[in-house]
Design a protein around this motif. Sequence first.
Motif, PDB file in Angstrom:
ATOM      1  N   ASN A   1       2.061   8.491  72.319  1.00  0.00           N
ATOM      2  CA  ASN A   1       2.387   9.916  72.467  1.00  0.00           C
ATOM      3  C   ASN A   1       2.995  10.241  73.826  1.00  0.00           C
ATOM      4  O   ASN A   1       3.749  11.206  73.955  1.00  0.00           O
TER       5      ASN A   1
ATOM      6  N   ARG B   1       7.744   9.190  67.265  1.00  0.00           N
ATOM      7  CA  ARG B   1       6.376   9.289  67.774  1.00  0.00           C
ATOM      8  C   ARG B   1       5.419   9.701  66.653  1.00  0.00           C
ATOM      9  O   ARG B   1       4.350   9.106  66.479  1.00  0.00           O
TER      10      ARG B   1
ATOM     11  N   THR C   1       2.438   7.242  65.224  1.00  0.00           N
ATOM     12  CA  THR C   1       1.025   7.589  65.338  1.00  0.00           C
ATOM     13  C   THR C   1       0.376   7.678  63.960  1.00  0.00           C
ATOM     14  O   THR C   1      -0.785   7.286  63.781  1.00  0.00           O
TER      15      THR C   1
END
Length: 352
Positions: free
Chosen positions: A313, A323, A327
Amino acid sequence: MVRALWLGLVGLVWMLASPAAAKPDLFSDEAPLEMTITAPFPTLVHAAKTSTNPFPASLSVSDGAGPAKTFAVELRARGLTRRTGGYCQFPPLSLTFDKAAVKGTLFHGQHKLKLVTYCNTPADQEQRIVLEYLVYRLYNLVTPMSYRVRAAQVSYRTGDKDAGLKRFGYLIEDIDDVAERNHRDRIKTTSHQLTAAQFDPRAAGRAAMLEYMIGNLDWDFLAGPAGDECCHNSRFLAAKGATPATAAGVTPVPYDFDYSGFVDAPYALPPEKLKVASVRERLYRGYCVSTGEIPAVIADFRSHRAEMTALINGYPSLNPKFRAKTTAYLDSFFAVLDDPARVDASIVKRCR
């Protein structure tokens, strides 16, 4: 005279202990480098599909702490898939330094370094190079017996009048340096010269779990391509003086993650024999010798979850789209680890 001798010894000890007297370590800092490589790139790229012959080049580099320094280097195309597969416009590179010329500089002690370059020019392709770099960083959080990497913004030029093409890239630590800082030796082996019983169960389980976390099936700890050093996308550390015949407690050190679901390169396809639909689909391929260590290995990874998420992040070169995708993919891995039934079905019972 005694006092003068004593003061001299104190001064010598202070110099040896001071940061200025310490050997520079290229991989001890995470700040990106600014690099410019000047070389006959059109000729190198044209020849790369069939040749890894060297080309003379110059490398100018700054770490932000002082003026740029320039070194004469030898440049080679390297790798196999990205070099010869017909997909990448630009090959990975190998840099060879004169060790005497770089003494006392940022590249002190270096002789040959791998540089992971851009593959194609679109921005989303560059994001995938960033993701592969981050895999190394994630594994560094779990164990020091892993390759360190150093990010760089690299300008590729053909001459002084060429503005160059700037792209994200990164340097990979040499395996002998990985061995030295871990007080181990690198052992060279051929296919099936080692057995799974020779692995350190925790270390082998940890390396296999990394591959499972990133959805990578392009590896093997026991076999490698014909004519290549064993094993596929893996190198090995063992106790000082160990040989393939005598080694015990061997630690695999994985590398090369572009075929992983984490990176999700457009050219990456899963091995047909494993009947996996996509590289994004995880399949555990660790060895059963590590089964007893699976709970400890899972604890290792879970203890670093917050750091891993923060790294992804907070990494500035990764854009919001990638991102979020990354994640989410990492979260799906930890969702398995958080469920004992899924651990048993997807990991423990899948060992080989």
